[in-house]
Design an enzyme around this catalytic site. Structure first.
Site, mmCIF file in Angstrom:
data_model
loop_
_atom_site.group_PDB
_atom_site.id
_atom_site.type_symbol
_atom_site.label_atom_id
_atom_site.label_comp_id
_atom_site.label_asym_id
_atom_site.label_seq_id
_atom_site.Cartn_x
_atom_site.Cartn_y
_atom_site.Cartn_z
ATOM 1 C CG ASP A 14 -1.990 1.050 1.183
ATOM 2 O OD1 ASP A 14 -1.950 1.903 0.267
ATOM 3 O OD2 ASP A 14 -2.877 1.042 2.054
ATOM 4 C CG ASP B 272 -3.695 4.166 -3.282
ATOM 5 O OD1 ASP B 272 -2.762 3.606 -2.672
ATOM 6 O OD2 ASP B 272 -4.878 4.109 -2.913
#
Length: 433
Positions: free
Chosen positions: A98, A307
């Site tokens: 992440d 992201d």
């Protein structure tokens, strides 16, 4: 394939990246899986918007060795995202990769309340190198910024001698525990004294059957910052298309000789913003659909986040509506189908043997063009092609920040160079096995 098997490749340490879809239950239909996946993704987008604003409020108030780690789909672990297996304190942990999170955390014994994970829980008592982080430490001081939380202290009182943390997400998921240090192993590269969250209370559907999460954001406690002396603050990934039998890679360090890119790397500058928190911001200056430039006033302030943990790209309404209109124009021969969850540009392709999918290119500062893999343009809601949607969504407001999700990053080598404050892109076939 375990992480250690990829190990050192051409002087770099490589971790395998595996894809991770929301449900591995064979009885679930494609529609049921999508119905679970997309609302969860929308909740993450909402959570990121809240965190971006929170960092602004907090901010206004206050080349070495290389590692290559296998990364692949988390489908078998019931999560949307891509996962990698690392060593921790002599054991192993499979964690979600992440780029919009700071703190790396895993579930720990004794667990008061834990989500079901595939591997054994991390046991601090079985690791001779484990140590809790004390309150009077710089790591504990950095915790408030790293978690995006302000207010209650992480320590205090005889009942809380160690540095506690709480990560809360807008979809209701959370992780709570203490900060700790232990030896981290990245495909044979050791990181001694790595600070992470030892979570004893963790819940949330997005975590699936994983052990936790790897934080690759831009803060003091992220893996990138903690390993800056070893890897120079540079990492990259290549996300595979398939949900099984295929792995991409997470490369720590700047050794480009281990990449398999088929086009030259093109770099665009990160947006310099002292209040940006851990996020990787770029300026999106344009989008082309089928070679046609899309016109939108939103590009004048087109700051976006790249992201790895968001699936579907979400754009400011003015930009999305312009892309939608152009896509509908070029896809006019196919009957439209009802919207599905956050996806509102859908088609019925039943009976069509061949479909000409318009190319989709993202344009960033400096004229950097990034072509989205054809598999990242359309999302197949139904397996019979009766509902196929443009794999992009609109944000609720022009004032929210656009997000480039992992669905549009497949088969790309994406390089994050924090030392030079730039992000690079190149085409690469990411299925390594």
């Amino acid at each position: 394939m375990e992480a250690a098997e990829m190990g050192a490749v051409g002087g770099a340490t490589v971790l395998e990246l595996r894809h991770h879809s929301f449900s591995s239950a064979p009885s679930k239909s494609r529609e049921e899986e999508a119905d679970a996946l997309l609302p969860s993704d929308a909740a993450r987008v909402a959570s990121l918007q809240w965190r971006i604003e929170n960092y602004r409020l907090i901010g206004s108030a206050a080349a070495a060795s290389k590692a290559q780690v296998p990364v692949s789909s988390g489908a078998k672990l019931r999560t949307l995202n891509y996962v990698a297996t690392v060593g921790l304190g002599g054991g192993e942990a499979t964690v979600i990769v992440d780029t919009a999170s700071e703190l790396t955390w895993v579930q720990c014994k004794p667990c008061d309340s834990c989500h079901d994970q595939q591997e054994p829980l991390f046991d601090p008592s079985s690791s001779p190198s484990y140590a809790a982080v004390p309150c009077n430490s710089s790591s504990c001081d950095a915790l408030q910024v790293a978690t995006g939380m302000s207010g209650s202290p992480a320590c205090g009182g005889a009942d809380r001698p160690a540095c506690s943390y709480t990560l809360s997400y807008r979809d209701g998921s959370y992780s709570r525990g203490v900060l700790a240090r232990d030896k981290l192993s990245l495909a044979g590269e050791a990181v001694d004294g790595f600070v992470f969250g030892c979570g004893t209370s963790n819940q949330g559907a997005p975590f699936g059957g994983t052990s936790g999460l790897m934080g690759l954001g831009r803060s003091q406690l992220s893996l990138v910052s903690q390993t800056a002396d070893q890897f120079g603050g540079v990492f990259s990934y290549c996300l595979p298309l398939k949900e099984s039998d295929s792995s991409g890679s997470l490369v720590l360090g700047d050794d480009s000789s281990v990449y398999r890119n088929s086009t030259p790397i093109v770099y665009t500058s990160m947006v310099s913003d002292p209040l940006q928190g851990p996020f990787y911001f770029l300026n999106l200056t344009g989008i082309t659909v089928g070679g046609q430039e899309v016109e939108s006033p939103g590009f004048s302030s087109g700051k976006v986040i790249v992201d790895s943990g968001t699936v579907i790209t979400s754009l400011a309404p003015s930009i999305y509506n312009a892309v939608k209109a152009e896509f509908l124009s070029q896809f006019a021969e196919y009957p439209q189908a009802p919207a599905f969850s956050i996806l509102d540009t859908c088609f019925d392709m039943t009976g069509f043997r061949e479909v000409q999918v318009p190319s989709l290119k993202l344009v960033f500062d400096g004229g950097v063009e990034v072509e989205v893999d054809s598999s990242g343009v359309l999302y197949f809601v139904s397996s019979d092609s009766s509902q196929v949607c443009l794999a992009m969504a609109a944000l609720r407001s022009e004032f929210e920040t656009s997000i480039i999700g992992n669905y549009q990053q497949k088969n790309l080598r994406v390089i994050f160079d924090t030392s030079a404050s730039q992000v690079g892109f190149a085409q690469e076939t990411c299925g390594y096995i």
